[in-house]
Design a protein around this motif. Structure first.
Motif, PDB file in Angstrom:
ATOM      1  N   THR A  86       0.830  -1.206   0.000  1.00  0.00           N
ATOM      2  CA  THR A  86       0.000   0.000   0.000  1.00  0.00           C
ATOM      3  C   THR A  86       0.859   1.247   0.000  1.00  0.00           C
ATOM      4  OG1 THR A  86      -1.741  -1.181   1.195  1.00  0.00           O
ATOM      5  CG2 THR A  86      -1.846   1.211   1.222  1.00  0.00           C
ATOM      6  N   TYR A  90       0.905   4.048  -2.944  1.00  0.00           N
ATOM      7  CA  TYR A  90       0.681   5.476  -2.700  1.00  0.00           C
ATOM      8  C   TYR A  90       1.818   6.317  -3.280  1.00  0.00           C
ATOM      9  CZ  TYR A  90      -3.248   4.607   0.506  1.00  0.00           C
ATOM     10  OH  TYR A  90      -4.440   4.258   1.049  1.00  0.00           O
ATOM     11  N   ILE A  95       0.389  10.055  -4.099  1.00  0.00           N
ATOM     12  CA  ILE A  95      -0.389  10.456  -2.930  1.00  0.00           C
ATOM     13  C   ILE A  95       0.535  10.874  -1.805  1.00  0.00           C
ATOM     14  CG2 ILE A  95      -2.016   9.629  -1.188  1.00  0.00           C
ATOM     15  CD1 ILE A  95      -3.188   7.811  -3.380  1.00  0.00           C
ATOM     16  N   LEU A 116      -2.917  11.713   5.472  1.00  0.00           N
ATOM     17  CA  LEU A 116      -3.877  10.723   4.981  1.00  0.00           C
ATOM     18  C   LEU A 116      -4.898  10.371   6.049  1.00  0.00           C
ATOM     19  CD1 LEU A 116      -1.690   8.118   3.057  1.00  0.00           C
ATOM     20  CD2 LEU A 116      -3.355   9.690   2.100  1.00  0.00           C
TER      21      LEU A 116
END
Length: 189
Positions: A86, A90, A95, A116
């Motif tokens: 993950t 990201y 992100i 986040l």
């Protein structure tokens, strides 16, 4: 401690089987259940001690990691409960900011990860004003009137009323439905 002639009904704390205890202090049905419970108790105490020593051992490292701006992917997974995949996903999507310093030396910006998990403000929804149904004589339809006016089967009309939770009033064999609510549904509002 002496034994009494009383048989005290109990349930074993280990195997949950009913048995007759000879003393008030008896907690287990057999010696093997007692031994199993003792082993489990010792195991839990040992795990707790290991956890405490591990926490004491890494207390300084945890404090250091929380003060650094860039942390490793492994540290990010531990701190934020994310998987390594993950975190890498990201980084690829942009992100979070990630820097590759070499093979297996990817560092991510801690503040991006914290952002986040910050609180998201949800827009307030407008209050829906529920109109009270008006069951006066000129303000209601019957099921047959609705089906003839809007060319719908009476069963379909009944299902539509149930699905939209429209209030009804039954008088004799007639079911009355407020005109304003039915008109809104069939107008597509």
């Amino acid at each position: 401690m002496g034994f009494s002639k009383l048989k005290i009904p109990r349930v074993c704390e280990q195997c949950s089987k009913p048995f007759e205890a000879k003393t008030v202090m008896t907690r287990f049905c057999t010696l093997s259940c007692n031994n199993k419970a003792l082993k489990e108790k010792k195991k839990l105490e040992k795990e707790k001690v290991e956890k405490d020593t591990l926490l004491q051992k890494y207390k300084n490292k945890i404090a250091e990691v929380q003060n650094r701006e860039f942390i490793s992917v492994a540290e990010a997974t531990v701190m934020f409960g994310l998987s390594k995949d993950t975190v890498h996903r990201y980084i690829k999507r942009g992100i979070i900011t990630g820097t590759n310093l070499g093979s297996r030396l990817t560092r991510v910006k801690r503040s991006d990860l914290e952002n986040l998990f910050s609180a998201v403000e949800m827009p307030e929804e407008e209050e829906i004003i529920i109109e009270k149904p008006n069951f006066e004589v000129g303000n209601c339809y019957t099921i047959s009137e609705i089906s003839s006016k809007f060319y719908a089967d009476p069963g379909t009309v009944t299902n539509l009323i149930k699905r939209n939770k429209i209030p009804t009033k039954k008088v004799g064999s007639f079911v009355y439905v407020p005109k304003n609510l039915i008109d809104k549904i069939f107008d597509g509002k």
